[in-house]
Enzyme design. Structure first.
Site, mmCIF file in Angstrom:
data_model
loop_
_atom_site.group_PDB
_atom_site.id
_atom_site.type_symbol
_atom_site.label_atom_id
_atom_site.label_comp_id
_atom_site.label_asym_id
_atom_site.label_seq_id
_atom_site.Cartn_x
_atom_site.Cartn_y
_atom_site.Cartn_z
ATOM 1 N N ASN A 1 0.832 -1.207 0.000
ATOM 2 C CA ASN A 1 0.000 0.000 0.000
ATOM 3 C C ASN A 1 0.869 1.259 0.000
ATOM 4 O O ASN A 1 1.721 1.428 0.866
ATOM 5 C CB ASN A 1 -0.893 0.034 1.240
ATOM 6 C CG ASN A 1 -1.515 -1.305 1.532
ATOM 7 O OD1 ASN A 1 -2.265 -1.828 0.739
ATOM 8 N ND2 ASN A 1 -1.145 -1.875 2.669
ATOM 9 N N GLU B 1 8.744 -4.488 -1.331
ATOM 10 C CA GLU B 1 7.596 -3.570 -1.188
ATOM 11 C C GLU B 1 7.992 -2.152 -1.590
ATOM 12 O O GLU B 1 7.181 -1.394 -2.131
ATOM 13 C CB GLU B 1 7.060 -3.593 0.251
ATOM 14 C CG GLU B 1 6.653 -4.971 0.762
ATOM 15 C CD GLU B 1 5.741 -5.736 -0.175
ATOM 16 O OE1 GLU B 1 4.897 -5.107 -0.841
ATOM 17 O OE2 GLU B 1 5.882 -6.971 -0.276
HETATM 18 ZN ZN ZN Z 1 4.911 -7.955 -4.465
#
Ligand code: ZN
Length: 832
Positions: free
Chosen positions: A273, A304
């Site tokens: 996110n 990430e």
């Molecule tokens: Zn991923």
């Protein structure tokens, strides 16, 4: 992602269905979303929360629909006019829009979920505190807020949260707390719906800053001391990765602050996110872990972060290109971890931990091309989130960078970011960017490596002049060119690298002598390269003298590929392991090869007890010789515990007597020993309950469940089964631990009835679980130790049951393939 059985005011008999590609394209053609404004009140109940959504859209004239899966709806307004809430059906509210700007306001009550999706709420067993986090990926956003849930309808979000006092709130935008209980999250750049998150609860918070970017870490209060202990390492990794990604990509991180939230009961490893990444909180280490485990976490942090550009800044137009997100993040994650962090050996860990995952997935009946999976909806695409989309895709991108040159590779990536900033793109857009940057032959490369399923097999023919034989998978013909290196051992046990272009079915490689030959141990290409019989024969002598850790990992991948195809005998694998454990210096080796030996290989040895005992003594001896308190020692001790057949020895270790000097008997190690005692039937349920009561943390509960399920008695197996069928509800980690615990070698008679029960109960079990847990439970409870052709036939028939959910059938097919291969090894090497 899949149907959600929460009660809704839905009067229709048809279940909510996933959004199809054509529907999404039609909706994107009709409207642009200008903004979302969300107000979430988390104070009203522990079962539900209030969700007020204001959406502004610019529309062409036409009919469309809003996605909404609430517990109840108070009101819906379109441009101030009330809309009949009864029109909501199967998670969709029909909308007739005229041309121009519109405002839609939905006031709804939404469910807190307990399956790791939507707004997940859980209670920490350590202190009874409640925690919440949002997981919209892939299609859970409509259980949090009303939305147009597809990746290419991006919009800025402004989020307001009312939370109980004492909670902190984080989300995609920077959080401010203007008054007690009220949190305002700054308006974000345009985001896809699947990125939206709110993390709320009495979380422990650590903050820092780097290069103008506010940094944060959070974890539940009971992990505060552990998070504090890890904060320096996590912040250092984050800083190093930001600097490197800024250098490589030429675009600054665009989402304001960067918060990394470690949250309870998270299904995946992490979710990218924007501005607020969520991680599973076992990644906050509460016990000693190996360096290999730290590398894996560092790789996840970097993965990430790579997504902030690849995925978040530029997002796939549709789910069929999600592989590109994952392959890219996987490749960049390992590369950056190896290049700029203390974990320069990240590629070694990757070789041990990821290569076989990808190769095995690519050899399954469910194999698929890396790209162009043709997914029509999110659920279909999610089935392909496997070793192919991650490990194989990463390997293909690494090859691509090597072939086009890193400068061209990165120039193309920068062009891609420039052109599609805050927008959406496809694989063809990226190929176009690379072509503009100077890459040639991309169409042929894509056809060979991205659009065709399955791996080539590369085998040595040593007769006469050595020849490397290339065999494409029969079901997926392809004509691939491999550029790779052979490692050839000489009489003195030294290894020499030979560059090779493999562009035909037979490639001459020259005389190879009698030594060992490893094909592609440095992973320049992607192929199944099983160790040939001569190499298997001499490897035990050579392994102790192999100084290159990548070569050792490559040797293990060759042995594992041979074993997977029933060509290398279990006894030969154990022979190699014994010579290697004494000299291996990288803990990723024992940590990843060890569990495979225990699960797959030892039970099929000529004398499993003897093989386990020899492995136990070998690992223990190596652990005692290792540097006291070292990570290598820990990984070897873990193998020694898992192979120990002596309850007396295990009990003495539980008293901290006789463990290798320097070993810290912490919570995790205690539960490893208890779990082994449980599998041997040398402890009883009440002892395990007492151990849980000593330190009732989340980790303890999961390990207690696993240990109880391992006990060799019927009550224990019923305890596990109740969690499978949903008779007993349990948090997701405990469900999978129960399944993984219950199937123990040596408990065959006790477990035999559960093969038929699995077939009989699978449908009911699937109905008892939702979200990712559904497939995970089907895989965890699969009868892995019931090695017989009868089990294979029962499971093969079961997998044809079209009434089972697609994720369950997929896991069933894969698990049955694994069982089939184990049965083949048993048959070939005399254990059946
Ligand atoms: Zn991923």
């Amino acid at each position: 992602m899949r149907d959600h059985p929460s009660p809704t005011p839905d009067r229709s008999s048809c279940p909510p269905r996933g959004l199809g590609r054509a529907e999404a394209a039609a909706r994107a053609a009709l409207l642009d979303v200008v903004s979302y404004d969300l107000t979430l009140d988390l104070t009203t109940s522990v079962e539900t929360f209030d969700s007020l959504t204001r959406i502004v859209v610019d529309s062409r004239a036409g009919d469309t629909f809003l996605d909404l899966k609430p517990t109840a709806v108070r009101s819906i307004h379109l441009d101030g006019m009330s809309v009949d809430v009864e029109l909501l059906s199967a998670g969709r509210l029909p909308l007739a829009l005229t041309e121009g700007r519109h405002e839609i306001v939905v006031d709804a009550v939404m469910p807190f979920r307990t399956d790791g999706e939507g707004l997940h709420r859980s209670v920490d067993p350590a202190d009874e505190r409640h925690y919440v986090y949002g997981m919209c990926f892939m299609d859970a956003a409509p259980t949090i807020f009303a939305c147009f849930d597809q990746p290419d309808l991006k919009a800025p979000y402004t989020v307001h949260v009312r939370a109980p006092e004492g909670w902190i709130v984080r989300g995609n935008g920077q959080a401010e707390n203007p008054e007690a209980g009220l949190w305002e999250l700054a308006t974000t750049p345009p985001l896809s719906t699947y990125f939206v998150t709110v993390v709320a609860g009495p979380y422990h918070l650590v903050t820092d800053e780097h290069d103008g970017i506010p940094l944060g870490l959070s974890a539940r209060a009971s992990l505060a001391a552990d998070l504090d202990a890890d904060a320096d390492e996590l912040f250092t990794l984050t800083r190093q990765c930001f600097d490197e990604f800024h250098r490589l990509f030429g675009v600054r991180y665009p989402f304001g602050g960067y918060h990394q939230a470690f949250v309870p009961e998270f299904n995946a490893g992490a979710m990218e996110n924007p501005g607020c990444v969520t991680f599973r909180d076992p990644l906050v280490f509460s016990s000693a872990v190996t360096r290999g485990t730290r590398i894996k976490r560092a790789g996840t942090v970097a993965h990430e972060m790579a997504h902030q550009w690849f995925g978040n800044l530029v997002t796939p137009r549709w789910w069929d290109d999600l592989w590109l997100n994952e392959s890219f993040a996987e490749y960049m994650g390992v590369r950056v971890t190896a290049d700029v962090t203390e974990y320069h050996d990240a590629w070694v860990q990757n070789s041990y931990a990821r290569r076989q995952w990808g190769l095995v997935a690519d050899q399954r009946p469910t194999t698929h091309p890396v790209a162009g999976n043709g997914a029509d909806d999110a659920l279909t695409a999610l089935q392909d989130f496997d070793g192919i989309s991650y490990a194989k895709g990463s390997s293909i991108l690494k090859q691509l960078a090597a072939r086009m040159g890193d400068d061209v590779f990165l120039a193309g990536v920068r062009d891609h970011f420039d052109r599609h900033r805050f927008g959406n793109a496809t694989m063809h857009d990226l190929l176009g960017s690379w072509t503009r940057a100077g890459a040639v032959g991309l169409d042929a490369f894509a056809a060979q490596w991205l659009s065709t399923a399955g791996p080539d097999r590369l085998d040595l023919d040593r007769d006469g002049r050595g020849v490397l034989l290339r065999t494409p998978p029969a079901e997926h013909p392809a004509d691939r060119t491999h550029r790779l290196r052979l490692a050839v051992s000489d009489d003195g046990g030294h290894w020499h690298a030979h560059d090779l272009d493999v562009d035909a079915a037979r490639t001459e490689v020259g005389a190879l002598g009698d030594g060992a030959v490893l094909v592609d141990p440095w992973e320049d290409s992607w192929a199944v390269c099983p160790a040939d019989p001569r190499t298997v024969a001499v490897l035990p002598d050579l392994l102790p003298r192999m100084s290159d850790p990548m070569l050792r990992a490559g040797a293990w991948n060759a042995l594992r590929s041979g074993y997977h195809n029933a060509e290398v005998a279990p006894d030969d694998v154990v022979r190699a392991a014994l010579s290697w454990l004494a000299v291996e210096t990288h803990d990723a080796g024992p940590e990843t090869v060890g569990p495979w030996l225990l699960r797959d290989v030892l039970p099929l040895c000529t004398d499993p007890s003897d093989a386990a005992e020899r492995l136990h003594l070998g690992a223990l001896s190596a652990a005692r010789a290792a540097s006291p308190g070292s990570s290598l020692q820990l990984s070897l001790t873990q193998v020694a515990i898992a192979t120990c057949a002596s309850p007396d020895r295990l009990e003495s270790w539980l008293r901290a007597e006789g463990l290798p000097t320097g070993t810290d008997l912490d919570l995790e190690l205690r539960w490893r020993i208890l779990g082994r005692l449980a599998g041997l039937g040398a402890v009883d349920r009440s002892r395990l309950d007492t151990e849980l009561d000593r330190e009732p943390t989340g980790v303890s509960r999961v390990e207690h469940t696993r240990a109880v399920a391992s006990l060799p008695d019927l009550a224990a197996k019923e305890f596990a089964w109740e969690r499978f069928t949903g008779v007993t509800t349990a948090p997701n980690y405990e469900i999978t631990a129960a399944g993984l615990g219950m199937w123990r070698c040596g408990q065959d008679d006790l477990l035999a009835p559960f093969v038929e029960r699995y077939a009989a109960d699978l449908s009911r079990a699937a109905a008892a679980h939702s979200g990712w847990v559904q497939g995970d439970a089907a895989a965890a409870f699969f009868p892995t130790t019931a090695l017989s052709q009868t089990t294979v036939e029962t499971m093969t028939a079961l997998a044809t049951d079209a009434s089972l959910p697609a994720p369950v059938r997929r896991r069933l097919v894969d698990a049955t393939d694994q069982l089939t291969r184990q049965v083949a090894v048993a048959r070939r090497f005399g254990r059946s």
